[in-house]
Scaffold this active site. Structure first.
Site, mmCIF file in Angstrom:
data_model
loop_
_atom_site.group_PDB
_atom_site.id
_atom_site.type_symbol
_atom_site.label_atom_id
_atom_site.label_comp_id
_atom_site.label_asym_id
_atom_site.label_seq_id
_atom_site.Cartn_x
_atom_site.Cartn_y
_atom_site.Cartn_z
ATOM 1 N N THR A 1 0.817 -1.214 0.000
ATOM 2 C CA THR A 1 0.000 0.000 0.000
ATOM 3 C C THR A 1 0.850 1.263 0.000
ATOM 4 O O THR A 1 1.954 1.271 0.552
ATOM 5 C CB THR A 1 -0.902 0.014 1.251
ATOM 6 O OG1 THR A 1 -1.494 1.314 1.379
ATOM 7 C CG2 THR A 1 -0.107 -0.250 2.522
ATOM 8 N N TYR B 1 -2.135 0.372 9.917
ATOM 9 C CA TYR B 1 -2.359 -0.324 8.638
ATOM 10 C C TYR B 1 -1.086 -0.307 7.793
ATOM 11 O O TYR B 1 -0.609 -1.355 7.338
ATOM 12 C CB TYR B 1 -3.517 0.347 7.876
ATOM 13 C CG TYR B 1 -3.633 -0.131 6.456
ATOM 14 C CD1 TYR B 1 -3.906 -1.465 6.173
ATOM 15 C CD2 TYR B 1 -3.450 0.746 5.386
ATOM 16 C CE1 TYR B 1 -3.997 -1.918 4.868
ATOM 17 C CE2 TYR B 1 -3.542 0.304 4.076
ATOM 18 C CZ TYR B 1 -3.814 -1.025 3.828
ATOM 19 O OH TYR B 1 -3.885 -1.469 2.536
#
Ligand code: UDP
Length: 325
Positions: A113, A137
């Site tokens: 990501t 995250y």
């Protein structure tokens, strides 16, 4: 493939199937849907952290490459539940990599990501930029990148780490799309507001150091992203070295610009409320994409925000009718 019943994974299933490739999907259906995987694709219901099930599946289907999509992906949720994210995204991924090594799987494609960059000092951001994720995250994914790098040095496994920017849109043929019921992602939320499926929407912060004060992101169409995985698979199969690539268009849009496009394409002027910043949000992040274009020969086909929004609208209508019907 793990997470093949989810949003991005289901588009990868379609890309593999369209290319005549064999695939097997492992998904626990926590956020994915059984209907998102075509009936003729082998489906195993279960968790990618279940080592026995993973090892048995790898052996039974003679798997030679793993694409690991299954993950928790909501930044604010990771701020509230860091240990849940480190368990699911990091600890279970370690087990999966170990199963891959034990089974002699040589190619591993990992869904990473843009959140690994945090709030980058330069935009567009290149893969060599300093990594300083600002959310659990982002950190949960960065640790998997490190595990893959170390594993590839010690074992005959090569990886493609794909750092996704903001994924949006739907299959142009209308076969899949973003289907999560309580989706939090901007284009999905705005499209639901336009269709009257929710009562307007909020903008999380207009006091960022950007041109209009709202956050800037790079929105990549999901079929183009699936194609990046196909290109990565072909690259690894033809002997390419382990690689890390950004997946995005090198084009940033602010939250307010995206909302304008959704209003224009839908023709609906839905209510928009300005509210405070959301925890864990970097102000601006745009993908440098020179590497994926030159090394994987990735050629995006849907780099057009209006078209992406149109696909998202079409899919949302379909999904709504499916539920109603
Ligand atoms: N956003 C917003 N309202 C929403 C959903 C998102 O203002 O209802 C903003 C969010 O704060 C961020 C951008 O849109 O600046 C993209 O957020 P999203 O959750 O889509 O993706 P992320 O960049 O967090 O992965």
């Amino acid at each position: 493939m793990t997470g093949g019943a989810g949003y991005i994974g289901s588009h990868m299933v379609l890309a593999l199937r369209d290319a005549g490739e064999k695939a097997v999907v492992l998904d626990n259906l926590s956020t994915g849907f059984r209907w998102a995987v075509p009936e003729d694709v082998p489906f195993v219901a279960g968790d990618f952290g279940d080592e026995d099930l993973v090892s048995e599946t790898l052996a039974r289907h003679e798997v030679t490459a793993i694409a690991h999509f299954a993950a928790k992906i909501v930044v604010p949720e990771s701020v509230a539940d860091p240990l849940g994210y480190y368990h699911n995204n990091t600890a279970k991924a370690r087990q999966l990599i170990e199963c891959a090594v034990d089974a002699g799987v040589e190619h591993f494609i990992f869904s990473s990501t843009a959140a690994v960059y945090g709030d980058p000092d330069h935009n567009p951001v290149t893969e060599d930029e300093t990594l300083k994720p600002v959310s659990p995250y982002g950190r949960s994914k960065l640790m998997v990148e490190w595990m893959l790098q170390d594993t590839a040095k010690a074992h005959p496994l090569r990886y493609a780490i794909l750092r996704y920017f903001n994924v949006a849109g739907a299959d142009p043929q209308g076969r899949s799309g973003q289907s999560t019921p309580n989706a939090t992602h901007l284009i999905k939320v705005a499209v639901q507001a336009a269709l009257g499926h929710r009562n307007g929407m909020e903008v999380f912060g207009t006091d960022y150091p950007t041109q209009d004060g709202s956050c800037v992101r790079d929105y990549i169409q999901v079929t183009d992203l699936a194609q990046a995985h196909m290109d990565a698979l072909n690259y690894l199969r033809s002997g390419g070295d382990s690689i890390t690539c950004n997946c995005g268009y090198a084009q940033g849009y602010s939250v307010l610009e995206v909302i304008d496009v959704v209003k224009n394409v839908s023709g609906v002027d839905f209510p928009v409320r300005i509210s405070g910043r959301r925890p864990g949000d970097p102000s601006a992040i745009v993908a440098g994409n020179a590497r994926i274009k030159s090394t994987l020969n990735w050629q995006p086909r849907y780099n057009d925000l209006k078209q992406i929004v149109q696909q998202a609208l079409d899919w949302e209508r379909r999904l709504h009718n499916r539920k109603a019907g």
